[in-house]
Design an enzyme around this catalytic site. Structure first.
Site, short mmCIF file in Angstrom:
data_model
loop_
_atom_site.label_atom_id
_atom_site.label_comp_id
_atom_site.label_asym_id
_atom_site.label_seq_id
_atom_site.Cartn_x
_atom_site.Cartn_y
_atom_site.Cartn_z
N CYS A 351 0.79 -1.23 0.00
CA CYS A 351 0.00 0.00 0.00
C CYS A 351 0.82 1.28 0.00
O CYS A 351 0.48 2.21 -0.74
CB CYS A 351 -1.05 0.01 1.10
N ARG A 380 7.36 -10.93 5.27
CA ARG A 380 7.04 -10.64 6.66
C ARG A 380 7.82 -11.61 7.53
O ARG A 380 7.88 -12.80 7.23
CB ARG A 380 5.53 -10.80 6.91
N GLN A 398 0.74 -11.09 -2.91
CA GLN A 398 -0.65 -10.70 -2.72
C GLN A 398 -1.25 -10.29 -4.07
O GLN A 398 -0.60 -9.61 -4.85
CB GLN A 398 -0.73 -9.49 -1.78
N ASP A 400 -2.99 -7.86 -4.86
CA ASP A 400 -3.26 -6.70 -4.03
C ASP A 400 -3.76 -5.54 -4.87
O ASP A 400 -3.26 -5.30 -5.96
CB ASP A 400 -1.96 -6.29 -3.33
N HIS A 402 -5.29 -1.34 -4.50
CA HIS A 402 -5.68 -0.18 -3.71
C HIS A 402 -6.53 0.71 -4.57
O HIS A 402 -6.14 1.08 -5.67
CB HIS A 402 -4.44 0.52 -3.15
N LYS A 483 -12.18 -3.60 8.51
CA LYS A 483 -12.16 -4.47 7.33
C LYS A 483 -13.31 -5.46 7.32
O LYS A 483 -13.89 -5.76 8.35
CB LYS A 483 -10.83 -5.22 7.28
N HIS A 529 -8.18 -1.04 0.62
CA HIS A 529 -7.22 -2.11 0.38
C HIS A 529 -8.05 -3.35 0.12
O HIS A 529 -9.02 -3.57 0.84
CB HIS A 529 -6.37 -2.43 1.61
#
Length: 660
Positions: A351, A380, A398, A400, A402, A483, A529
């Site tokens: 992000c 991570r 991910q 992912d 945004h 979320k 997100h």
RNA sequence: GCCUGGGUAGCUCAGUCGGUAGAGCAACGCACUCGUAAUGCGUAGGUCGUGAGUUCGAUUCUCAUCCCAGGCUCCA
């Protein structure tokens, strides 16, 4: 003797002698019911069968085949476990022993900090069987907290629980153990074993025949890493031998589907220790499936109005200071790398980078919503003990995105996201979903309360507008916003959390993101997100277990294997392979070195969707023998027909996936 | 990170009360040329996770370390 009358769940009444217990009621209805009964509900409260009934009581009998009944069974078995441990380990202190899904556990503190070994489990289980054979009654007693403190004087954990429940600020955590407040209840099985417990329990230990101890582990007292580590024993208990066996069989089935095992058996991927924990390498077979999943994801996003971006794996620490990751998540990030012009980190999320893409130039309200998409690799630092195959991994990808939008677009955007998510998940064979809304963690958040309320409302509204039922997880949100999490149910009924949609009013502020509105003024966009697969790696692992390794044809690494009956048919087999490969079907062949039966078996173990056997007849007539996975053999199928049907199957699955 | 258990051939596992290891499957070779889930025979394959210590000698005992499994805690 006077009579009382009680009301049964169906509204009928029943006359009983004064002083009759719930067990008497069950017996009066039938001996079968009396045998199956483990507890009763009287006027809404779950109680022992020995409870004396009063006139006009509303009573239902709980049998061991209901969820509530099994709960009682398991809780009682936990007591027997504790009793067995006190017999075998004199001086053991015990803390709590609740029933849990499918079983129970009990936590102990053994003298001298001793621990349980695998052998101990066998001995404890044998002792439990002895206690069951002794047919000990569970006898309830009630007392004041001070009496309880005296009774459990040598049980420090019990005393702590009593003190906590009776304290003014007593929390509900312990209420399940002892009830709340003034009356403490305990159950005595025999002279030398009494346990504090809110109950109810089965009438006697002889009712607990079908159980098995499963494993031991450490467990922190009160779940706190700072607290003492206790020794936990897990077990399972059921109402019948058949139910116990069915449960154990299901565990075996789940073990057979274990994605780590299947990944090795099917040569999909591995976790070489040379690389380090939590890092996977994808072998060709696994990489094909992954590539198809990613291609599918890309094309769905392309059609869904997303713009693709790429961002690096490393970034200057200042970026993560701006986003707040270093404040709230430094422990979960890979350690910093000092470099010539700053301190760098592996990115734990995409992000912040996407915020920079947005902020790279001035934006107009006409551009919004801007949907940035990336298959982003993040790293991570998961603690060593938490790693678990693909499900919990240190380096992952991910899907992912945004989404930057105006406030007036937020509700529509979340609503269409919900449709998008479900459609993508359905394409992979999931059709049962549960939704959870996670709200602010009062200990760990950035931004004002007002912003949080706004964001939470937006998500709630979207869920409501979709008519979806959802749970609320208080305090489960990310530090930057609330979320919606979406769980799927897999082929053997397990639930997996995959997708997430998160509202974020904070990062736009932290990164000072703006757009020029129709009013010619500067405005702050809102950021969403979202990840559908979540992590590609984890999603792959879930799929692997869901399908038990038997991927549907459109995903299968090898879709067709051609087997010549003998060496004389190898040329024709090659021809068949070429024809199929020309249509982009993933096909291979195995020459006639080994017996046909052996090669078929090998193909079946590889879970290949179609095995084509070709022999004399097929060479002569341009046909194939089709042996489909999980189906019957079909001989003399014209090659053209097979090609047509498999292509139709693949395109249909893909097309369905595209529009689901 | 914490507790327990584990790491022996590509895979699944046996074994060594301290004297450098064995099976099945897989691989390879030979024979068989086979019509829908295991043909037969043979060959090769392991510094017993890694490093150190004890010992005449360690895969076995001790310590450290890495990795794996099941929990606990954690999971943006």
């Amino acid at each position: 003797m006077t009579a009382i009358s009680v009301v049964l769940p169906d509204g009928s009444t029943r006359e009983l002698d004064d002083g009759a217990t719930a067990f008497d009621l069950a017996s009066s209805i039938g001996s079968g019911l009396a045998k199956a009964a483990v507890a009763a509900v009287v006027d809404g409260s779950l109680v022992d069968l020995s409870t004396t009934l009063h006139d006009n009581a509303l009573v239902s009998i709980i049998t061991s085949t209901s969820d509530e009944g099994r709960h009682v069974l398991r809780h009682s078995t936990a007591h027997v476990l504790a009793q067995a441990v006190t017999r075998l380990f004199p001086g053991a202190k015990f803390s709590v022993g609740p029933a849990i899904e499918n079983g129970f556990y009990y936590d102990f503190d053994l003298p001298g900090g001793a621990t349980f070994s695998a052998d101990d489990l066998d001995a404890i289980e044998s002792e439990m069987r002895r206690i069951v054979d002794e047919d000990q009654p569970f006898i309830r007693s009630e007392m004041t907290p001070s009496e309880a403190l005296a009774l459990f004087a040598d049980q420090p954990y019990k005393c702590e629980i009593i003190q906590r429940v009776t304290a003014a600020d007593g929390d509900s955590l312990d209420a399940g153990e002892v009830g709340s407040g003034d009356v403490i209840s305990a159950y005595r099985n025999c002279d030398d074993f009494v346990d504090m417990c809110v109950g109810p329990h089965v009438p006697s230990t002889s009712r607990l025949q079908h159980f098995a101890l499963q494993r031991t582990s450490g467990a922190y007292w009160r779940g706190s890493e700072q607290a003492r580590m206790l020794q936990r024993i897990y077990g399972t208990a059921w109402e019948s031998k058949a139910a116990l066996q069915a449960h154990l069989q299901q565990l075996e089935e789940a073990a057979k589907r274990d994605h780590r095992r299947l990944a090795t058996e099917l040569d999909l991927l591995s976790f070489p220790s040379e690389i380090g924990g939590g890092l996977a390498i994808w072998h060709p077979r696994g990489a094909i499936v992954r590539r198809i999943m990613e291609d599918y994801s890309r094309s769905r996003h392309e059609r869904g109005g997303y713009q693709f971006v790429f961002t690096p794996h490393l970034a200057n620490g200042k970026l993560f200071a701006t986003s707040g990751h270093l404040d709230y998540y430094a422990d979960g990030m890979y350690p910093p790398m000092e470099m010539d012009n700053g301190t760098y980190y592996m990115k734990p999320m995409n992000c912040p980078m996407h915020c920079l893409v947005y902020g790279s130039r001035q934006r107009s309200y006409r551009e919004l919503p801007i949907r940035l998409f990336e298959l982003g690799n993040v790293y991570r630092y998961e603690r060593a003990g938490t790693l678990h195959g693909l499900m919990r991994i240190r380096g992952f990808t991910q899907d992912d995105s945004h989404i930057f939008c105006r406030e007036d677009q937020l509700a529509d955007e979340v609503a269409s996201l919900l449709d998008f998510v479900l459609s993508v998940l359905r394409a992979f064979g999931f059709d049962e979903f549960t939704f959870n809304l996670s709200t602010k963690d009062p200990e760990k958040y950035v931004g004002s309360d007002e912003i949080w309320e706004k964001a939470t409302d937006a998500l709630r509204t979207a869920l409501d507008r979709h008519g979806l039922t959802y749970g609320v997880k208080d305090g489960d949100a990310a530090f930057y916003g609330p979320k919606i999490d979406i769980d799927v149910r897999d082929a053997i009924g397990r639930s997996w959390q995959l997708s997430t949609i998160q509202a974020d009013f904070n990062n736009p502020e932290r990164f000072d993101l703006e757009y020029i509105g129709a009013d010619n003024a500067r405005h702050r966009p809102i950021m969403l997100h979202r990840a559908l697969f979540g992590s590609i790696e984890r999603f792959f692992g879930v799929l692997l277990e869901h399908y038990a390794g038997a991927f549907p044809t459109w995903l299968a690494p090898v879709q067709v294997r051609v087997l010549p009956v003998s060496a004389a048919h190898e040329t024709y087999a090659r021809h068949v392979v070429e024809m199929l490969a020309e249509k982009n079907i993933r096909v291979d062949s195995v020459d006639a070195g080994d017996a046909l039966g052996k090669r078929i078996r090998a193909a079946k173990l590889e879970k290949i969707p179609y095995v084509l056997v070709v022999g004399d007849d097929d060479v002569a007539a341009s046909t194939v023998g089709v042996n489909p996975r999980g189906g019957d053999v079909d001989r003399d199928v014209p090659l053209a027909d097979f090609m047509q049907s498999i292509l139709a199957e693949i395109t249909e699955a893909t097309a369905k996936a595209m529009t689901a």
